[in-house]
Design an enzyme around this catalytic site. Structure first.
Site, mmCIF file in Angstrom:
data_model
loop_
_atom_site.group_PDB
_atom_site.id
_atom_site.type_symbol
_atom_site.label_atom_id
_atom_site.label_comp_id
_atom_site.label_asym_id
_atom_site.label_seq_id
_atom_site.Cartn_x
_atom_site.Cartn_y
_atom_site.Cartn_z
ATOM 1 N N ARG A 1 -9.029 47.493 -44.481
ATOM 2 C CA ARG A 1 -7.900 47.115 -45.360
ATOM 3 C C ARG A 1 -6.627 47.887 -45.067
ATOM 4 N NH1 ARG A 1 -12.066 47.207 -49.167
ATOM 5 N NH2 ARG A 1 -12.838 45.118 -49.574
ATOM 6 N N LYS B 1 6.584 44.177 -38.601
ATOM 7 C CA LYS B 1 5.900 42.900 -38.384
ATOM 8 C C LYS B 1 4.809 43.089 -37.349
ATOM 9 C CE LYS B 1 9.894 39.879 -39.021
ATOM 10 N NZ LYS B 1 10.812 39.043 -38.224
ATOM 11 N N GLU C 1 18.867 41.932 -26.721
ATOM 12 C CA GLU C 1 18.735 42.421 -28.112
ATOM 13 C C GLU C 1 19.805 43.485 -28.383
ATOM 14 O OE1 GLU C 1 16.685 41.028 -30.287
ATOM 15 O OE2 GLU C 1 15.341 39.971 -28.917
ATOM 16 N N LYS D 1 19.956 48.195 -36.767
ATOM 17 C CA LYS D 1 18.852 47.486 -37.406
ATOM 18 C C LYS D 1 18.538 48.133 -38.767
ATOM 19 C CE LYS D 1 14.374 45.364 -36.536
ATOM 20 N NZ LYS D 1 13.276 45.073 -35.618
ATOM 21 N N GLU E 1 22.869 42.867 -50.301
ATOM 22 C CA GLU E 1 23.727 41.812 -49.755
ATOM 23 C C GLU E 1 22.988 40.522 -49.443
ATOM 24 O OE1 GLU E 1 26.287 43.190 -46.639
ATOM 25 O OE2 GLU E 1 26.269 45.218 -47.444
ATOM 26 N N ARG F 1 19.485 40.702 -43.843
ATOM 27 C CA ARG F 1 18.714 40.883 -42.614
ATOM 28 C C ARG F 1 18.648 39.606 -41.775
ATOM 29 N NH1 ARG F 1 13.064 42.953 -42.854
ATOM 30 N NH2 ARG F 1 13.707 44.187 -44.621
ATOM 31 N N ASN G 1 18.817 37.480 -36.871
ATOM 32 C CA ASN G 1 18.428 36.241 -36.189
ATOM 33 C C ASN G 1 19.523 35.666 -35.306
ATOM 34 O OD1 ASN G 1 15.745 35.724 -36.885
ATOM 35 N ND2 ASN G 1 16.389 35.145 -38.947
ATOM 36 N N HIS H 1 18.913 33.717 -32.134
ATOM 37 C CA HIS H 1 17.480 33.422 -32.126
ATOM 38 C C HIS H 1 17.129 32.023 -32.607
ATOM 39 C CE1 HIS H 1 17.050 37.593 -31.123
ATOM 40 N NE2 HIS H 1 15.738 37.505 -31.085
ATOM 41 N N HIS I 1 14.815 30.828 -29.925
ATOM 42 C CA HIS I 1 13.409 30.471 -30.143
ATOM 43 C C HIS I 1 13.148 29.012 -29.766
ATOM 44 C CE1 HIS I 1 12.759 33.977 -33.160
ATOM 45 N NE2 HIS I 1 12.265 34.281 -31.990
ATOM 46 N N HIS J 1 11.845 35.801 -23.375
ATOM 47 C CA HIS J 1 12.574 36.014 -24.627
ATOM 48 C C HIS J 1 14.013 36.487 -24.356
ATOM 49 C CE1 HIS J 1 12.972 36.564 -28.910
ATOM 50 N NE2 HIS J 1 13.376 37.814 -28.744
HETATM 51 N N1 NAD Z 1 6.958 42.316 -34.307
HETATM 52 C C1 NAD Z 1 8.211 42.046 -34.012
HETATM 53 O O1 NAD Z 1 9.106 42.173 -34.847
HETATM 54 C C2 NAD Z 1 8.542 41.574 -32.627
HETATM 55 C C3 NAD Z 1 9.876 41.486 -32.223
HETATM 56 C C4 NAD Z 1 10.151 41.106 -30.912
HETATM 57 C C5 NAD Z 1 9.118 40.807 -30.040
HETATM 58 N N2 NAD Z 1 7.824 40.887 -30.455
HETATM 59 C C6 NAD Z 1 6.727 40.587 -29.542
HETATM 60 O O2 NAD Z 1 6.790 41.465 -28.429
HETATM 61 C C7 NAD Z 1 6.141 40.840 -27.329
HETATM 62 C C8 NAD Z 1 6.967 41.059 -26.089
HETATM 63 O O3 NAD Z 1 7.162 42.436 -25.874
HETATM 64 P P1 NAD Z 1 7.253 43.042 -24.400
HETATM 65 O O4 NAD Z 1 8.216 42.260 -23.610
HETATM 66 O O5 NAD Z 1 7.432 44.497 -24.529
HETATM 67 O O6 NAD Z 1 5.802 42.652 -23.808
HETATM 68 P P2 NAD Z 1 4.595 43.532 -23.266
HETATM 69 O O7 NAD Z 1 4.052 44.414 -24.295
HETATM 70 O O8 NAD Z 1 3.660 42.573 -22.623
HETATM 71 O O9 NAD Z 1 5.257 44.434 -22.130
HETATM 72 C C9 NAD Z 1 5.793 43.820 -20.980
HETATM 73 C C10 NAD Z 1 5.131 44.367 -19.698
HETATM 74 O O10 NAD Z 1 5.632 45.685 -19.454
HETATM 75 C C11 NAD Z 1 4.547 46.573 -19.263
HETATM 76 N N3 NAD Z 1 5.015 47.891 -19.720
HETATM 77 C C12 NAD Z 1 5.375 48.247 -20.985
HETATM 78 N N4 NAD Z 1 5.843 49.497 -20.995
HETATM 79 C C13 NAD Z 1 5.777 49.957 -19.722
HETATM 80 C C14 NAD Z 1 6.162 51.170 -19.098
HETATM 81 N N5 NAD Z 1 6.745 52.176 -19.779
HETATM 82 N N6 NAD Z 1 5.951 51.294 -17.765
HETATM 83 C C15 NAD Z 1 5.406 50.279 -17.056
HETATM 84 N N7 NAD Z 1 5.055 49.099 -17.586
HETATM 85 C C16 NAD Z 1 5.229 48.939 -18.903
HETATM 86 C C17 NAD Z 1 3.405 45.983 -20.001
HETATM 87 O O11 NAD Z 1 2.177 46.426 -19.478
HETATM 88 C C18 NAD Z 1 3.628 44.495 -19.785
HETATM 89 O O12 NAD Z 1 3.080 44.129 -18.548
HETATM 90 C C19 NAD Z 1 5.936 39.402 -27.704
HETATM 91 O O13 NAD Z 1 4.583 39.177 -28.010
HETATM 92 C C20 NAD Z 1 6.776 39.222 -28.955
HETATM 93 O O14 NAD Z 1 6.274 38.242 -29.841
HETATM 94 C C21 NAD Z 1 7.523 41.256 -31.733
HETATM 95 ZN ZN ZN Z 2 14.389 38.905 -30.238
#
Ligand code: NAD
Ligand code: ZN
Length: 373
Positions: free
Chosen positions: A120, A142, A184, A226, A236, A240, A244, A247, A251, A263
């Site tokens: 939990r 998130k 971003e 952020k 306000e 937040r 977006n 986006h 998206h 992305h």
């Molecule tokens: N929760 C949220 O608010 C939120 C916001 C934006 C994106 N996301 C999510 O994030 C994901 C995308 O994130 P991402 O692009 O970081 O993807 P990811 O975690 O797959 O990382 C991208 C690649 O970089 C590699 N990597 C990461 N750090 C490294 C480092 N220091 N050295 C070498 N390699 C490294 C990883 O192994 C992977 O192959 C998506 O699933 C998306 O939905 C979530």
């Molecule tokens: Zn984004």
């Protein structure tokens, strides 16, 4: 540079409904991870979760259990969530356990969701190592996984106990992954801080070289923006929503491309298309879209809508967007670089007719096609 041992005070403190989340941002901060674990996880049994690539690329000064999964978005599933959870059970991790999520956005979401649900909910300390995770995924609480029917369809809010960002970890990140996070940062500047946008224009070459001092400043300002936006949200009327920006179109482009478009590229295109839309509506100061396009193209992003993407599919995705109400899709529109235009209904979004959206998308596709030739 942080000396091993004691961590410096947090660079930013994010205030949210459930309390506060300290965000540490400093080159070399990973050396002080044991101190941060002690400070924020208070002697809990820590399980480190990361993908197999990060497990090799990012050495940690910590002993203890380490769980890994195959790197990449295909691991962000219920199945991988179940495997990790089962392994925690067989390790005998109890309610007094904690997760240290070390990696990109996939790890932040997946390991965060494991922590959100295990017994939990147990605390998570987020250690983002990709630029996208630092600027977005690891901050805000998130978490979740993808389903075959769509991305992020199952998840939970779970605020981290703390977040630690070490810009030095970005050195081993592939060039494409590093650039994927930059839009971003452009978004944060564009919605909130004209001086930071000008700073970014002036320092972009150093940002692209990953100059550690400049990258640290970039990450810090983005996280501050952020945090400011989230803190202002209650006062306000849903402020937040401005996060977006870029986006709504972004998206839809990602989805319409079957996620062939990354992305970062989708958000870059989304920011420029939405700025043109704002100019078309007379809400956004003329010239704003050109300035965004110039900065993003120096960062390696083509402007406008890729000619391979089906516009009708893009429009269909926008229609089914969660934020669409009463037929018209709603957009966050800039007033100018560094400021969002307040919405007509007292909120932060503007309803735009599908006709106007289609016109602008068509214009932007033509522009992109012209640029490709
Ligand atoms: N929760 C949220 O608010 C939120 C916001 C934006 C994106 N996301 C999510 O994030 C994901 C995308 O994130 P991402 O692009 O970081 O993807 P990811 O975690 O797959 O990382 C991208 C690649 O970089 C590699 N990597 C990461 N750090 C490294 C480092 N220091 N050295 C070498 N390699 C490294 C990883 O192994 C992977 O192959 C998506 O699933 C998306 O939905 C979530
Ligand atoms: Zn984004």
């Amino acid at each position: 540079m942080t000396s091993p041992g004691r961590a410096p005070p947090p660079a930013v403190t994010l205030r949210h409904a459930g309390g506060e989340c300290p965000v540490y941002i400093a080159a070399g901060i990973l050396a002080a991870l044991p101190d941060l674990v002690e400070r924020h996880l208070h002697g809990r049994r820590v399980v480190v979760v990361s993908d197999d690539r990060v497990a090799t690329a990012v050495p940690l000064p910590l002993d203890g259990d380490r769980l890994t999964f195959p790197a990449g978005e295909p691991s962000k599933t219920r199945e991988e969530w179940a495997r990790l959870t089962d392994r925690m059970v067989s390790l005998g991790v109890g309610r007094d356990g904690a997760v240290l999520a070390v990696g990109g956005g996939v790890t932040a979401d997946l390991a965060g969701f494991v922590a959100a649900t295990y017994m939990r909910g147990i605390p998570v300390l987020q250690v983002p190592t990709s630029l996208l995770a630092m600027l977005d995924a690891a901050v805000g609480g998130k978490t979740g996984v993808d389903l075959p029917a769509g991305k992020n369809l199952v998840g939970a809010f779970h605020q981290p106990a703390a977040v630690a960002m070490d810009p030095e970890t970005l050195r081993t990140l592939a060039e494409e992954e590093y650039r994927n996070g930059l839009p971003e940062a452009v978004k944060h500047a564009a919605i909130a801080d004209p001086e930071h946008f000008a700073w970014l224009e002036a320092r972009l070459d150093a940002v692209l070289r990953r100059d550690p001092v400049v990258v640290e400043a970039l990450v810090r300002r983005s996280v501050e923006i952020k945090a400011e936006v989230v803190a202002a949200d209650e006062r306000e009327a849903g402020r937040r929503a401005v996060l977006n920006a870029g986006h709504t179109v972004g998206h839809a482009l990602e989805a319409a491309s079957g996620y062939a478009l990354r992305h970062g590229a989708a958000v870059a295109a989304g920011l420029t298309v939405e700025a043109r839309l704002g100019e078309h509506m007379g809400v956004t100061l003329p010239g704003t879209a050109d300035r965004l396009t110039a900065l993003l193209s120096r960062s390696g992003f083509a402007s406008g809508v890729p000619s391979s993407v089906d516009l009708e599919l893009v429009l269909a995705h926008m229609r089914s967007d969660k934020k669409a109400r009463g037929g018209a899709t709603r957009f966050v529109l800039l007033r100018d670089i560094g400021a969002v235009a307040a919405g007509s209904d007292g909120g932060w979004t503007h309803a735009v007719s599908e006709r106007a959206v289609r016109d602008v998308l068509e214009q932007c596709r033509n522009r992109a096609a012209g640029a490709e030739r």
